[in-house]
Design an enzyme around this catalytic site. Structure first.
Site, PDB file in Angstrom:
ATOM      1  N   LYS A  36       0.840  -1.298   0.055  1.00 32.84           N
ATOM      2  CA  LYS A  36       0.096  -0.007   0.040  1.00 32.84           C
ATOM      3  C   LYS A  36       0.842   1.349   0.153  1.00 32.84           C
ATOM      4  O   LYS A  36       1.960   1.258   0.275  1.00 32.84           O
ATOM      5  CB  LYS A  36      -0.970  -0.176   1.223  1.00 32.84           C
ATOM      6  N   HIS A  40      -1.238  -5.834   5.778  1.00 31.78           N
ATOM      7  CA  HIS A  40      -0.668  -6.509   6.869  1.00 31.78           C
ATOM      8  C   HIS A  40      -1.858  -6.877   7.887  1.00 31.78           C
ATOM      9  O   HIS A  40      -1.629  -7.959   8.336  1.00 31.78           O
ATOM     10  CB  HIS A  40       0.547  -6.215   7.473  1.00 31.78           C
ATOM     11  N   LYS A  92      -3.090 -10.829  10.260  1.00 32.08           N
ATOM     12  CA  LYS A  92      -3.315 -11.193  11.733  1.00 32.08           C
ATOM     13  C   LYS A  92      -4.088 -12.435  12.025  1.00 32.08           C
ATOM     14  O   LYS A  92      -5.057 -12.583  11.400  1.00 32.08           O
ATOM     15  CB  LYS A  92      -3.761  -9.839  12.225  1.00 32.08           C
ATOM     16  N   GLU A  96      -3.925   4.217  18.252  1.00 28.49           N
ATOM     17  CA  GLU A  96      -2.579   3.681  18.266  1.00 28.49           C
ATOM     18  C   GLU A  96      -1.823   4.739  19.333  1.00 28.49           C
ATOM     19  O   GLU A  96      -2.288   5.816  19.249  1.00 28.49           O
ATOM     20  CB  GLU A  96      -1.752   4.104  16.800  1.00 28.49           C
ATOM     21  N   ASP A 153      -4.100   6.412   5.384  1.00 27.92           N
ATOM     22  CA  ASP A 153      -3.061   5.383   5.717  1.00 27.92           C
ATOM     23  C   ASP A 153      -3.828   4.380   6.406  1.00 27.92           C
ATOM     24  O   ASP A 153      -3.278   2.976   6.252  1.00 27.92           O
ATOM     25  CB  ASP A 153      -2.302   6.215   6.943  1.00 27.92           C
ATOM     26  N   HIS A 161      -6.794  -0.715   6.077  1.00 28.15           N
ATOM     27  CA  HIS A 161      -6.607  -1.668   7.046  1.00 28.15           C
ATOM     28  C   HIS A 161      -7.995  -1.799   7.874  1.00 28.15           C
ATOM     29  O   HIS A 161      -8.693  -2.888   8.106  1.00 28.15           O
ATOM     30  CB  HIS A 161      -5.762  -1.353   8.378  1.00 28.15           C
ATOM     31  N   LYS A 207      -3.178   8.446  15.654  1.00 20.04           N
ATOM     32  CA  LYS A 207      -2.106   8.334  16.460  1.00 20.04           C
ATOM     33  C   LYS A 207      -2.035   9.223  17.806  1.00 20.04           C
ATOM     34  O   LYS A 207      -3.112  10.025  17.854  1.00 20.04           O
ATOM     35  CB  LYS A 207      -0.710   9.309  15.701  1.00 20.04           C
TER      36      LYS A 207
HETATM   37  C1  BG6 Z   1       0.957   0.869   8.741  1.00 16.77           C
HETATM   38  C2  BG6 Z   1       0.572   2.449   8.768  1.00 16.77           C
HETATM   39  O1  BG6 Z   1       0.172   0.360   7.670  1.00 16.77           O
HETATM   40  O2  BG6 Z   1       0.452   0.182   9.875  1.00 16.77           O
HETATM   41  C3  BG6 Z   1       1.323   2.891  10.314  1.00 16.77           C
HETATM   42  O3  BG6 Z   1       1.202   2.930   7.920  1.00 16.77           O
HETATM   43  C4  BG6 Z   1       0.554   2.221  11.248  1.00 16.77           C
HETATM   44  O4  BG6 Z   1       1.041   4.421  10.237  1.00 16.77           O
HETATM   45  C5  BG6 Z   1       0.728   0.594  11.250  1.00 16.77           C
HETATM   46  O5  BG6 Z   1       1.353   2.779  12.690  1.00 16.77           O
HETATM   47  C6  BG6 Z   1       0.036  -0.145  12.390  1.00 16.77           C
HETATM   48  O6  BG6 Z   1       0.082  -1.423  12.112  1.00 16.77           O
HETATM   49  P1  BG6 Z   1       0.130  -2.346  13.671  1.00 16.77           P
HETATM   50  O7  BG6 Z   1       0.110  -3.702  12.958  1.00 16.77           O
HETATM   51  O8  BG6 Z   1       1.344  -2.013  14.524  1.00 16.77           O
HETATM   52  O9  BG6 Z   1      -0.967  -1.968  14.224  1.00 16.77           O
END
Ligand code: BG6
Length: 486
Positions: free
Chosen positions: A155, A185, A189, A223, A242, A247, A333
């Protein structure tokens, strides 16, 4: 579909070409992930990994091995040492490539194939920034390297509908869709597969999984980290692009889908894409954009920046299963905690037979099913039970399934590891399809065209105050114990 991680069947022999081999993603996730797969005995019997980057960043084979060793030492789960490491390191080589000057890469791929013998499958992982994307795809086409190979695409898959379409057209010039693996990703999970298991392998939940019994759904991915110095990336992207259009929407597809006719790639992705088509286009009035205080002072950020570091929104799915059930999504964030939680709120039963203060006692959140996607994750049914004692007093009680204490968690794979393995197996189940990606940008268009202004929020909070009204009359599941924490 997604075979067990410890499946004895190894993927066919492979030459993996890692484009962007000197970049951040390769260092943090891909090289450590590939080494973990090798240690777990999940790599093909015979494989080679060829790193590539523009000539200006070229490494020798030895330098690439040292780079990989450093990456695994810093970010890997296993230490780069012993015979496992020696074998892995011996499989690494490097070949630079620029448009019109790709000889080092083609030579390195030929050498890797010759070393393996037979006809190994080629897998290209494009861990390169969007600006480098088209030229890399064209290079793979022009050199003939792409022939018969598969490609993993990172992505962002575009930044709006037009750019997503253009990107897909670029890819399809060289790779047909059956060879394209768009990686998200989150879909790697464990808990995503577990949503399928929970829903479709048990008689307990699926009968409840609809508008008759569920009043609202939350997909909540706060996050704790801030932008961690990624100002350049973030200013051009923002949290919605993002995290949400990628996601969170992908998770929504799995939570909301109809039972697929089979657990295989096309059937699953058909159901996921149907969810995306049932989504109403976003209404900017149902979106809260936020920016944490101090973001504008970060180095590289425009002091008048309107980029959101937080977003919460209401999504509506207009189909027979979900009509009228709001899906509330939140991510951002610098929030109070880092979590990955999906909550299904069940409709309230008639509580009249119980003492009147029962609502206050349980904070209005009586029955919920809470799926925690954190590693190793859990599933919790939140119930009302009678407190021991002489009076009929209800209290919240949890019925918990915990990965960590239920299974041997050491067999689990991280998102990237799981997805790299599935790509080597040629299994597209957990990869997004071009029609799905384009539909999501269509859904997003009204928000991209007319984003509401950003509200500021304090770092360490749960976001701007307006998010409470967004979910009313419901409440956010997180923080878990509102009464205790306020
Ligand atoms: C990424 C984003 O794809 O996923 C990041 O670009 C983000 O900004 C991250 O922090 C979060 O992934 P995970 O698996 O740590 O929740």
């Amino acid at each position: 579909m997604v075979q067990p991680a410890q499946s004895p069947e190894p993927p066919e022999d492979h030459v993996i070409v890692l484009s962007g081999a000197t970049g951040d993603l390769a260092r943090r996730k891909l090289l450590p992930g590939l080494f973990h797969l090798a240690r777990a005995g999940l790599m093909p019997q015979r494989y080679r990994i060829v790193g590539t980057a523009p000539a200006a960043e070229a490494l020798t084979d030895q330098e690439f091995r040292a780079h990989a060793r450093q990456a695994v030492a810093e970010f890997g789960r296993s230490r780069p040492e012993g015979p496992d490491w020696e074998t892995f390191a011996a499989a690494l080589s490097f070949g630079a490539a620029d448009t019109g000057a790709a000889d080092p890469l083609t030579a390195a791929v030929s050498a890797a194939e010759a070393a393996l013998g037979g006809k190994p499958r080629r897998l290209f992982h494009l861990a390169v920034p969007p600006v480098a994307f088209t030229s890399m795809i064209d290079l793979l086409g022009a050199t003939g390297l792409a022939a018969g190979g598969r490609v993993i695409v990172e992505k962002p898959f575009g930044t709006d509908l037009a750019s997503a379409r253009a990107l897909n057209a670029t890819i399809h010039r060289v790779f047909d869709e059956s060879r394209v693996f768009r990686i998200d990703h989150f879909l790697g999970k464990e808990a995503v597969d577990n949503v399928l298991a929970l829903r479709f392998a048990n008689g307990l939940f699926e009968p409840l999984w609809n508008r008759e019994h569920i009043s609202h759904v939350q997909i909540d991915v706060p996050e704790h980290i801030d932008i961690q110095g990624r100002a350049r990336f973030f200013e051009g992207t923002g949290t919605f692009r993002d995290m949400v259009v990628t996601h969170l929407f992908q998770l929504l597809g799995f939570v909301a889908m109809e039972p697929p006719v089979a657990l295989e790639a096309d059937a699953l992705r058909d159901e996921q894409v149907k969810v995306f088509h049932s989504m109403r286009v976003l209404d900017p009035a149902h979106v809260v954009r936020g920016q944490y205080t101090g973001y504008r002072d970060e180095q590289g950020v425009d002091p008048a920046s309107d980029t959101e570091t937080f977003v919460a929104l209401r999504v509506e799915i207009d189909n027979w299963r979900w009509a009228g059930v709001p899906f509330h999504l939140r991510t951002g964030k610098a929030l109070a905690e880092g979590r990955h939680v999906v909550t299904l709120g069940l409709r309230e039963p008639v509580l009249r037979m119980f003492p009147l203060d029962v609502r206050a006692a349980v904070d209005g959140r009586s029955n919920e099913l809470v799926i925690d996607f954190d590693d190793p994750g859990s599933v919790t049914a939140r119930l009302l039970m009678k407190e021991p004692g002489p009076s009929m007093q209800l209290a919240e009680a949890d019925m918990v399934f915990n990965y960590g204490t239920s299974f041997a968690a050491q067999n689990s794979l991280e998102g990237y590891e799981h997805l790299l393995l599935e790509a080597m197996r040629g299994n597209q189940s957990l990869f997004t399809r071009s029609d799905g990606v384009e539909r999501l940008w269509e859904v997003a268009a009204p928000l991209l065209d007319a984003p509401p202004p950003v509200d500021s929020y304090a770092p360490g909070s749960w976001g701007p105050g307006a998010i409470e009204a967004l979910v009313a009359p419901y409440r956010w599941h997180l923080p878990e114990r509102r009464a205790a924490s306020s």
